[in-house]
Motif scaffolding. Structure first.
Motif, mmCIF file in Angstrom:
data_model
loop_
_atom_site.group_PDB
_atom_site.id
_atom_site.type_symbol
_atom_site.label_atom_id
_atom_site.label_comp_id
_atom_site.label_asym_id
_atom_site.label_seq_id
_atom_site.Cartn_x
_atom_site.Cartn_y
_atom_site.Cartn_z
ATOM 1 N N SER A 1 0.864 -1.175 0.000
ATOM 2 C CA SER A 1 0.000 0.000 0.000
ATOM 3 C C SER A 1 0.903 1.228 0.000
ATOM 4 O O SER A 1 1.568 1.524 0.987
ATOM 5 N N TRP B 1 0.421 5.019 -1.289
ATOM 6 C CA TRP B 1 -0.384 6.067 -1.910
ATOM 7 C C TRP B 1 0.444 7.065 -2.715
ATOM 8 O O TRP B 1 -0.058 7.661 -3.657
ATOM 9 N N SER C 1 -0.199 1.892 -9.106
ATOM 10 C CA SER C 1 -1.440 2.469 -8.593
ATOM 11 C C SER C 1 -1.602 3.941 -8.944
ATOM 12 O O SER C 1 -2.694 4.388 -9.243
ATOM 13 N N ASP D 1 -3.504 6.929 -4.886
ATOM 14 C CA ASP D 1 -4.266 5.718 -5.183
ATOM 15 C C ASP D 1 -3.532 4.573 -4.501
ATOM 16 O O ASP D 1 -2.460 4.759 -3.934
ATOM 17 N N ASP D 2 -4.087 3.392 -4.571
ATOM 18 C CA ASP D 2 -3.529 2.277 -3.823
ATOM 19 C C ASP D 2 -3.881 0.972 -4.514
ATOM 20 O O ASP D 2 -4.883 0.887 -5.217
ATOM 21 N N ARG E 1 -5.407 -2.603 -3.918
ATOM 22 C CA ARG E 1 -6.319 -3.159 -2.904
ATOM 23 C C ARG E 1 -5.680 -4.355 -2.204
ATOM 24 O O ARG E 1 -4.894 -5.086 -2.799
ATOM 25 N N THR F 1 -6.632 -1.652 -8.329
ATOM 26 C CA THR F 1 -6.352 -0.482 -7.503
ATOM 27 C C THR F 1 -7.656 0.055 -6.916
ATOM 28 O O THR F 1 -8.748 -0.333 -7.327
ATOM 29 N N THR F 2 -7.526 0.981 -5.977
ATOM 30 C CA THR F 2 -8.699 1.566 -5.335
ATOM 31 C C THR F 2 -9.366 2.606 -6.221
ATOM 32 O O THR F 2 -10.411 3.124 -5.880
ATOM 33 N N ASP F 3 -8.811 2.881 -7.363
ATOM 34 C CA ASP F 3 -9.330 3.899 -8.291
ATOM 35 C C ASP F 3 -10.785 3.682 -8.691
ATOM 36 O O ASP F 3 -11.508 4.668 -8.786
ATOM 37 N N PRO F 4 -11.379 2.584 -9.006
ATOM 38 C CA PRO F 4 -10.778 1.279 -9.259
ATOM 39 C C PRO F 4 -10.398 1.117 -10.733
ATOM 40 O O PRO F 4 -11.087 1.602 -11.618
#
Length: 150
Positions: A91, A93, A115, A119-120, A122, A139-142
């Motif tokens: 993780s 960011w 990412s 962003d990260d 998951r 990614t958490t974007d997703p």
């Protein structure tokens, strides 16, 4: 704590027996996130909180840490490809690195940043293509991100 158990399932009676194979020393890892096994089941690869590494554990010859492969804060995913390559993600960011690829002999092959800023990747959202040449991450974007292993 990281502990290994031997499980035995008995079909008649549907009994499950467990026996402790041992564990690794306290402080080896915390806040476990993911685990992957080598194809032959002799080695486990663990990720979690501190320390910020991909921990390599021998589970065939007793349970012991045999290597710590470099990573960064905070390890969240690990997979083993069909050729024994280790793929890992953290993780991160704000970069500069969130993915690592190691060969079967624990040599660093490649790093990447898939990412993007703020962003990260998951948790546990990493898989490896069937030919072992590509990591696929969510990614958490997703969005889906791809990283070649070469």
């Amino acid at each position: 704590s990281i502990a290994c158990l031997d499980l035995d399932y008995l079909k008649e009676g549907h009994d499950i027996a467990t026996a402790s194979l041992g564990g690794v020393p306290h402080g080896t890892g915390s806040n476990g996130k993911d685990i992957a096994l080598s194809a032959d089941g002799s080695t486990a690869y663990l990720v979690g909180g501190a320390p910020y590494v991909f921990t390599v554990v021998d589970i065939e010859n007793g349970v012991s840490v045999i290597d710590s492969l470099g990573a960064d804060a905070y390890p969240i995913a690990v997979e083993v490809g069909p050729h024994g390559n280790l793929f890992g993600a953290v993780s991160s960011w704000y970069g500069p690195t969130d993915t690592w690829v190691y060969d079967a002999e624990s040599n660093l092959i490649k790093t990447g940043y898939v990412s993007g800023y703020a962003d990260d990747v998951r948790d546990r959202a990493l898989t490896v293509s069937g030919d072992g040449n590509m990591a696929v991450l969510l990614t958490t974007d997703p969005r889906l991100a791809f990283l070649r292993s070469y």
